[in-house]
Design a protein around this motif. Structure first.
Motif, PDB file in Angstrom:
ATOM      1  N   THR A 422       0.858  -1.184   0.000  1.00 11.81           N
ATOM      2  CA  THR A 422       0.000   0.000   0.000  1.00 11.81           C
ATOM      3  C   THR A 422       0.895   1.235   0.000  1.00 11.81           C
ATOM      4  OG1 THR A 422      -0.142   0.469   2.379  1.00 11.81           O
ATOM      5  CG2 THR A 422      -1.564  -1.296   1.517  1.00 11.81           C
ATOM      6  N   PRO A 423       0.355   2.383  -0.406  1.00 19.33           N
ATOM      7  CA  PRO A 423       1.166   3.605  -0.410  1.00 19.33           C
ATOM      8  C   PRO A 423       1.193   4.316   0.933  1.00 19.33           C
ATOM      9  CG  PRO A 423      -0.976   4.099  -1.317  1.00 19.33           C
ATOM     10  CD  PRO A 423      -0.983   2.611  -1.005  1.00 19.33           C
ATOM     11  N   ILE A 424       0.749   3.652   1.988  1.00 22.44           N
ATOM     12  CA  ILE A 424       0.631   4.329   3.288  1.00 22.44           C
ATOM     13  C   ILE A 424       1.950   4.966   3.742  1.00 22.44           C
ATOM     14  CG2 ILE A 424       0.269   3.918   5.759  1.00 22.44           C
ATOM     15  CD1 ILE A 424      -2.090   2.145   5.003  1.00 22.44           C
ATOM     16  N   PRO A 425       3.102   4.268   3.686  1.00 23.66           N
ATOM     17  CA  PRO A 425       4.344   4.942   4.102  1.00 23.66           C
ATOM     18  C   PRO A 425       4.634   6.209   3.294  1.00 23.66           C
ATOM     19  CG  PRO A 425       4.674   2.572   3.963  1.00 23.66           C
ATOM     20  CD  PRO A 425       3.335   2.844   3.352  1.00 23.66           C
ATOM     21  N   LEU A 426       4.352   6.158   2.011  1.00 27.11           N
ATOM     22  CA  LEU A 426       4.578   7.342   1.170  1.00 27.11           C
ATOM     23  C   LEU A 426       3.586   8.448   1.504  1.00 27.11           C
ATOM     24  CD1 LEU A 426       6.481   8.234  -1.064  1.00 27.11           C
ATOM     25  CD2 LEU A 426       4.923   7.217  -2.737  1.00 27.11           C
ATOM     26  N   LEU A 427       2.343   8.086   1.774  1.00 26.76           N
ATOM     27  CA  LEU A 427       1.344   9.080   2.160  1.00 26.76           C
ATOM     28  C   LEU A 427       1.730   9.762   3.469  1.00 26.76           C
ATOM     29  CD1 LEU A 427      -1.899   7.094   1.293  1.00 26.76           C
ATOM     30  CD2 LEU A 427      -1.159   9.219   0.202  1.00 26.76           C
ATOM     31  N   GLU A 428       2.270   8.994   4.404  1.00 30.68           N
ATOM     32  CA  GLU A 428       2.703   9.580   5.675  1.00 30.68           C
ATOM     33  C   GLU A 428       3.845  10.566   5.463  1.00 30.68           C
ATOM     34  OE1 GLU A 428       1.684   5.948   8.800  1.00 30.68           O
ATOM     35  OE2 GLU A 428       3.621   5.959   7.728  1.00 30.68           O
ATOM     36  N   THR A 429       4.690  10.293   4.478  1.00 33.31           N
ATOM     37  CA  THR A 429       5.852  11.157   4.237  1.00 33.31           C
ATOM     38  C   THR A 429       5.480  12.439   3.527  1.00 33.31           C
ATOM     39  OG1 THR A 429       7.314   9.234   4.120  1.00 33.31           O
ATOM     40  CG2 THR A 429       8.117  11.280   3.131  1.00 33.31           C
ATOM     41  N   ILE A 430       4.655  12.342   2.483  1.00 39.11           N
ATOM     42  CA  ILE A 430       4.409  13.536   1.666  1.00 39.11           C
ATOM     43  C   ILE A 430       3.123  14.266   2.029  1.00 39.11           C
ATOM     44  CG2 ILE A 430       5.713  12.542  -0.245  1.00 39.11           C
ATOM     45  CD1 ILE A 430       3.097  12.128  -1.705  1.00 39.11           C
ATOM     46  N   ALA A 431       2.188  13.628   2.762  1.00 38.43           N
ATOM     47  CA  ALA A 431       0.967  14.280   3.255  1.00 38.43           C
ATOM     48  C   ALA A 431       0.273  15.101   2.171  1.00 38.43           C
ATOM     49  CB  ALA A 431       1.291  15.169   4.458  1.00 38.43           C
ATOM     50  N   ASN A 455      -3.353  13.777   8.373  1.00 40.53           N
ATOM     51  CA  ASN A 455      -2.403  14.798   7.929  1.00 40.53           C
ATOM     52  C   ASN A 455      -3.083  15.977   7.249  1.00 40.53           C
ATOM     53  OD1 ASN A 455       0.482  13.789   8.430  1.00 40.53           O
ATOM     54  ND2 ASN A 455      -0.486  11.988   7.520  1.00 40.53           N
ATOM     55  N   GLY A 456      -4.395  16.106   7.435  1.00 32.58           N
ATOM     56  CA  GLY A 456      -5.119  17.262   6.921  1.00 32.58           C
ATOM     57  C   GLY A 456      -5.607  17.134   5.500  1.00 32.58           C
ATOM     58  N   GLY A 457      -5.485  15.932   4.897  1.00 32.15           N
ATOM     59  CA  GLY A 457      -5.919  15.745   3.518  1.00 32.15           C
ATOM     60  C   GLY A 457      -7.319  15.164   3.427  1.00 32.15           C
TER      61      GLY A 457
END
Length: 485
Positions: A422-431, A455-457
């Motif tokens: 899943t892209p979860i680690p990337l989503l946490e990084t770039i928000a 993260n406000g998205g």
């Protein structure tokens, strides 16, 4: 110049593996504070900015060094920073990019910092802090330069009037530079005439000061007609007049020539001159003549004028630009690029997928995703994660091909490759501001939704085009192959 010739230029420069490029000059730190502004202060008619992000970026000669490193060059940077927090932050950014900062002197005064406050992509104000170098600091920079010159392939001076590249540096270059190309990017070119630079790059205002007259409405014609005078006044073998949206006028052996610029917003011109100078000096070090080197500089400058903030042009950017494609970045470079975009108030949209065999369903939802913001980031699963998700026999196409095809879509701004299921680690990084997902889902069904919202998205589900899926397409192709056999 044709696209094929441009590709040859880029290939020649990116294959250069000669000695380091020495960059000497005024270093500064660009600080970006971004947010939203929907009301005026009660104390004064001034906008109230609700801060959403802060980002630091190297500026001045430091930005030029960052561009050279991003193009794959070895870089030795010589200059001056203060013994303070901004100086430490600037050096950390440079070292992380692979720039050799052993020639950077810690001076007696504060680091020069330019802080911009923006809302919704509009710069509202800029604060400038710092001081010019004193004589002792100038001597220390000159001594560091003498130590950096041996074995270098070219020298680039970035003199913006803060005296780090003053009289002592001019003396050092006149005595110790050797036969390598010397490129000069200076606000005031007159004091450098005795050094006899190989190339100078005055902008329109600097050209007018040299000539003592305005260029007028037809800037290109005036700059073209002034070639002999400009070379005489600067002491340079070649003069490249940079005219932002009008490209450049090149005066060198063989007569004048021009480069044409791609149209871009004036607000995105910050740092484009640094990028031009970096690509130019690298091309000269690689053995190009001035006319072709100027073309390479223009191609690089065109890349960064399409981006907000203080940006750099990477090797991937140059090759993708020739193909009209998106920027293919690793995670670290993506985070840096999005930080600059966010500081300029850009709304970032993110989506992901395997994109094994691109079809109409993909292109339709990617266009919808791009319409939700200012920049679209597409994360593509690598081969191993695609195989885990899709099963044996997948992917049909390797990740380099899959990412390359997606990058050709005009609606895509950035591409990255990830290896998790899943892209979860990337989503946490770039928000991202928006996570877009194609298909017959509800946001509550996605494991990514809590991460994005924390993260406000927001999560947006896009239209599902049912007859179009990669699995169905592959099955039809394989069935047709069996029937044909």
């Amino acid at each position: 110049m044709s696209d094929a010739q441009d590709e040859l230029l880029v290939d020649q420069v990116l294959e250069f593996r000669g000695g380091p490029i020495v960059v000497v000059g005024d270093l500064l730190l660009d600080r970006w504070i971004s947010g939203t502004a929907d009301r005026l202060s009660r104390e004064a008619p001034a906008p109230v900015v609700r801060v959403r992000g802060r980002e630091d970026a190297p500026g001045g000669a430091a930005n030029t060094a960052m561009n050279l490193a991003a193009l794959g060059a070895a870089v030795r940077l010589v200059g001056l920073v203060g013994d303070d927090e901004p100086g430490s932050a600037l050096l950390a950014l440079l070292e992380a990019a692979g720039v050799d900062v052993s020639g950077v002197v810690r001076g007696s005064g504060p680091t020069t910092v330019k802080t911009r406050v923006s809302a919704a992509g509009q710069v509202l104000m800029r604060f400038d802090e710092g001081a010019t170098a004193d004589a002792a600091d100038g001597d220390a920079v000159a001594a560091a330069l003498r130590g950096a010159l041996p074995g270098s392939a070219a020298v680039l001076v970035c003199d913006y009037g803060m005296d780090a590249a003053g009289a002592a540096v001019r003396t050092a270059l006149a005595e110790d530079r050797g036969a390598v190309p010397l490129v000069l990017d200076a606000h005031d070119l007159a004091p450098w005439a005795a050094v006899r630079p190989d190339v100078v790059t005055p902008n329109a205002g600097e050209t007018e000061r040299l000539l003592g007259r305005a260029l007028g409405d037809d800037r290109v014609r005036s700059a073209t007609e002034a070639g002999a005078e400009l070379r005489q006044r600067t002491g340079a073998a070649a003069v490249i007049v940079t005219l932002d949206r009008d490209g450049t006028v090149v005066h060198a052996d063989g007569g004048p020539s021009r480069t044409l610029a791609k149209p871009a917003p004036d607000a995105n011109a910050n740092g484009a001159g640094d990028t031009f100078a970096a690509a130019l000096v690298l091309a000269l070090a690689a053995g190009m003549d001035v006319h072709r080197a100027a073309r390479l500089g223009q191609l690089a400058a065109d890349v960064v004028t399409r981006l907000p903030g203080t940006s750099v042009c990477t090797a991937n950017d140059l090759t993708a630009s020739l193909a009209g494609g998106a920027r293919l970045l690793d995670e670290r470079a993506l985070v840096a690029a999005l930080g600059v975009a966010r500081a300029a108030g850009k709304r970032i949209v993110f989506t992901n997928g395997c994109f094994d065999v691109l079809h109409r369903g993909h292109t339709a939802y990617l266009k919808q995703a791009r319409a939700l913001g200012d920049l679209l980031v597409v994360a593509v699963n690598d081969d191993e994660s695609t195989r885990r998700l899709k099963g044996p026999g997948r992917p049909v196409n390797p990740v380099a091909d899959r990412a390359g095809v997606v990058a050709e879509l005009a609606c895509v701004d950035f591409i990255t490759v990830f290896s998790t299921d899943t892209p979860i680690p990337l989503l946490e990084t770039i928000a991202p501001d928006v996570y877009a997902k194609g298909g017959d889902y509800l946001p509550e069904m996605l494991a990514e939704t809590p991460v994005v919202e924390a993260n406000g998205g927001v999560v947006r589900i896009l239209d599902y085009i049912s007859p179009h899926s990669t699995s169905d397409l592959i099955a039809r192709v394989r069935a047709a192959g069996v029937a044909g056999a």
